[in-house]
Enzyme design. Structure first.
Site, short mmCIF file in Angstrom:
data_model
loop_
_atom_site.label_atom_id
_atom_site.label_comp_id
_atom_site.label_asym_id
_atom_site.label_seq_id
_atom_site.Cartn_x
_atom_site.Cartn_y
_atom_site.Cartn_z
N LYS A 176 52.48 24.86 10.09
CA LYS A 176 51.65 24.68 11.27
C LYS A 176 50.17 24.71 10.86
O LYS A 176 49.87 25.36 9.86
CB LYS A 176 51.91 25.75 12.32
CG LYS A 176 51.87 27.19 11.86
CD LYS A 176 50.63 27.89 11.42
CE LYS A 176 49.36 27.80 12.16
NZ LYS A 176 48.34 28.76 11.59
N ARG A 207 48.39 21.46 -7.60
CA ARG A 207 47.28 21.06 -8.46
C ARG A 207 46.90 22.18 -9.41
O ARG A 207 46.18 21.97 -10.36
CB ARG A 207 46.07 20.69 -7.59
CG ARG A 207 46.39 19.64 -6.54
CD ARG A 207 45.31 19.61 -5.48
NE ARG A 207 45.05 20.95 -4.97
CZ ARG A 207 44.04 21.28 -4.19
NH1 ARG A 207 43.19 20.36 -3.83
NH2 ARG A 207 43.89 22.52 -3.76
P1 NAP Z 1 45.75 28.24 1.10
O1 NAP Z 1 46.00 29.61 0.57
O2 NAP Z 1 44.37 27.69 1.05
O3 NAP Z 1 46.77 27.29 0.36
C1 NAP Z 1 46.87 25.93 0.63
C2 NAP Z 1 47.30 25.22 -0.64
O4 NAP Z 1 47.41 23.82 -0.36
C3 NAP Z 1 46.30 25.33 -1.78
O5 NAP Z 1 46.53 26.49 -2.54
C4 NAP Z 1 46.59 24.07 -2.56
O6 NAP Z 1 47.68 24.33 -3.39
C5 NAP Z 1 47.09 23.07 -1.54
N1 NAP Z 1 46.14 22.01 -1.23
C6 NAP Z 1 46.38 20.69 -1.32
N2 NAP Z 1 45.31 20.00 -0.94
C7 NAP Z 1 44.36 20.88 -0.62
C8 NAP Z 1 43.03 20.74 -0.16
N3 NAP Z 1 42.46 19.55 0.04
N4 NAP Z 1 42.33 21.89 0.09
C9 NAP Z 1 42.88 23.10 -0.12
N5 NAP Z 1 44.16 23.26 -0.54
C10 NAP Z 1 44.89 22.16 -0.79
O7 NAP Z 1 46.21 28.14 2.61
P2 NAP Z 1 47.41 28.89 3.33
O8 NAP Z 1 46.91 30.13 3.98
O9 NAP Z 1 48.56 28.97 2.43
O10 NAP Z 1 47.67 27.86 4.52
C11 NAP Z 1 48.36 26.64 4.34
C12 NAP Z 1 48.94 26.23 5.68
O11 NAP Z 1 49.83 27.27 6.11
C13 NAP Z 1 47.88 26.08 6.77
O12 NAP Z 1 48.21 25.02 7.61
C14 NAP Z 1 47.98 27.40 7.54
O13 NAP Z 1 47.63 27.27 8.90
C15 NAP Z 1 49.46 27.72 7.40
N6 NAP Z 1 49.76 29.15 7.54
C16 NAP Z 1 49.04 30.09 6.85
C17 NAP Z 1 49.32 31.44 7.07
C18 NAP Z 1 48.57 32.55 6.34
O14 NAP Z 1 48.76 33.73 6.70
N7 NAP Z 1 47.76 32.27 5.35
C19 NAP Z 1 50.31 31.82 7.96
C20 NAP Z 1 51.06 30.83 8.58
C21 NAP Z 1 50.77 29.51 8.36
P3 NAP Z 1 47.80 23.73 -4.85
O15 NAP Z 1 46.62 24.26 -5.60
O16 NAP Z 1 49.09 24.29 -5.26
O17 NAP Z 1 47.79 22.25 -4.77
#
Ligand code: NAP
Length: 313
Positions: free
Chosen positions: A89, A37
């Site tokens: 996950k 997005r």
């Molecule tokens: P994040 O930084 O918040 O990124 C998630 C992305 O998902 C957002 O940037 C957005 O990308 C998209 N998205 C689509 N619908 C959304 C909504 N309703 N609300 C928020 N974001 C939405 O999160 P993340 O840390 O990458 O985590 C994503 C997943 O990976 C989670 O399940 C988490 O448990 C897992 N994970 C994270 C880590 C870590 O260290 N952060 C490690 C292992 C696993 P767009 O703007 O591109 O649409």
């Protein structure tokens, strides 16, 4: 065989930090497209949504890197379009929606892979091998980190389905369910939830198994300074092992056996390529089930409000 053409959905922290470089480093798979997005990935065809990506890109598989609350709908779209699907996950927001995805993957004849990245840490399989024929008496999981450091501005993580401290805690449970030789189950626990949030900031959980295992898990998101991701396992005769650094280091009876750098996501993508090539799926919901049990059986305590100064309000 030509490489698997992958489309990635949700260009957030984990997509940039781990997925993109790990896909690049893995043979048999190539990052063809991205759906976001708000962001783009250089070198990929970029789309505003999964639907646009499914219509506009020639891809074989989809990796979903969004928060868990929106994952089921996206996964179903991709599976129904005949794509293999890799789920970050936790694989979903509920256990029942996982059954639905498993059935959809079966109907479509494609691979579904519910990843648990911590299971690909270098010391996890050796720990499993060491414990497989042993009787475990006691185990202690200590998973304590600073939420401000690892999840700045992530509002979704505090919402229903975001799991709060179980977002990291489920990583520990994914290791415990892999290395402990018998299935275990929750007997009680306490969930500490900030008064202005929907999800816990800390949890203490007790588990046992058919042999009377004493397993205690201590999850806390308020730890500043050194971060702790340890699992200690006690066997009879004074023997035992310790996994530390989230599964990077293994000590057996106090002696260091493994201390290796992180390559979890490369392991994930290698496994995904193998699963697709052999026509298999890999979906184990047991870590998510333990978290669901904690929400079902845990005692609630309300604690001080949590304010994230980096959140966009
Ligand atoms: P994040 O930084 O918040 O990124 C998630 C992305 O998902 C957002 O940037 C957005 O990308 C998209 N998205 C689509 N619908 C959304 C909504 N309703 N609300 C928020 N974001 C939405 O999160 P993340 O840390 O990458 O985590 C994503 C997943 O990976 C989670 O399940 C988490 O448990 C897992 N994970 C994270 C880590 C870590 O260290 N952060 C490690 C292992 C696993 P767009 O703007 O591109 O649409």
């Amino acid at each position: 065989m030509s490489p698997l053409r992958l489309g990635l959905v949700g260009v957030g922290k984990i997509a940039r930090d781990q997925h993109v470089p790990s896909i690049e480093a893995t043979s048999g798979i190539t990052l063809t497209a991205a759906a976001s997005r708000s962001a783009t990935i250089e070198g990929a065809a970029n789309f505003a949504s999964l639907i646009d990506m499914l219509e506009g890109a020639r891809i074989d598989a989809v990796a979903l890197c969004t928060p868990p609350q929106v994952r089921h709908a996206l996964a179903l779209q991709a599976l129904r379009a005949g794509k293999h699907v890799l789920l970050e996950k936790p694989p979903g927001a509920t256990l029942s929606e996982m059954d639905d995805l498993v059935a959809a993957a079966r109907d479509a004849g494609v691979t579904l892979f519910a990843t648990w990245h911590s299971r690909f840490a270098p010391a996890v399989e050796p720990a499993r091998d060491y414990l497989k024929d042993k009787r475990v008496l006691r185990a202690v999981i200590t998973w304590k980190e600073d939420v401000r450091r690892w999840h700045p501005g992530q509002d979704w993580i505090w919402e229903p389905g975001g799991l709060g401290v179980f977002d990291p805690g489920i990583n520990a449970l994914s290791i415990a369910t892999r290395i402990l030789p018998k299935p275990f189950f929750l007997t009680g626990g306490t969930l500490e939830t900030p008064e202005n949030r929907q999800a816990p900031i800390a949890a203490r959980l007790s588990f046992t198994d058919a042999d009377g295992l004493d397993l205690f898990a201590d999850f806390d998101w308020r730890q500043e300074g050194p971060q702790t991701w340890d699992i200690e396992v006690e066997l009879s005769g004074g023997h035992g092992l310790k996994l530390s650094g989230g599964g990077k280091t293994l000590h057996i009876d106090g002696e260091k056996r493994i201390d290796a750098p992180d390559a979890e996501y490369r392991g994930i993508y290698r496994h995904f390529v193998d699963l697709v090539a052999s026509g298999r799926s890999d979906v184990d919901v047991s870590p998510l089930r333990h978290v669901a049990d904690a929400f079902m059986l845990g005692r609630r305590e309300t604690v001080a409000a949590f304010h994230d100064e980096t959140a966009a309000h």
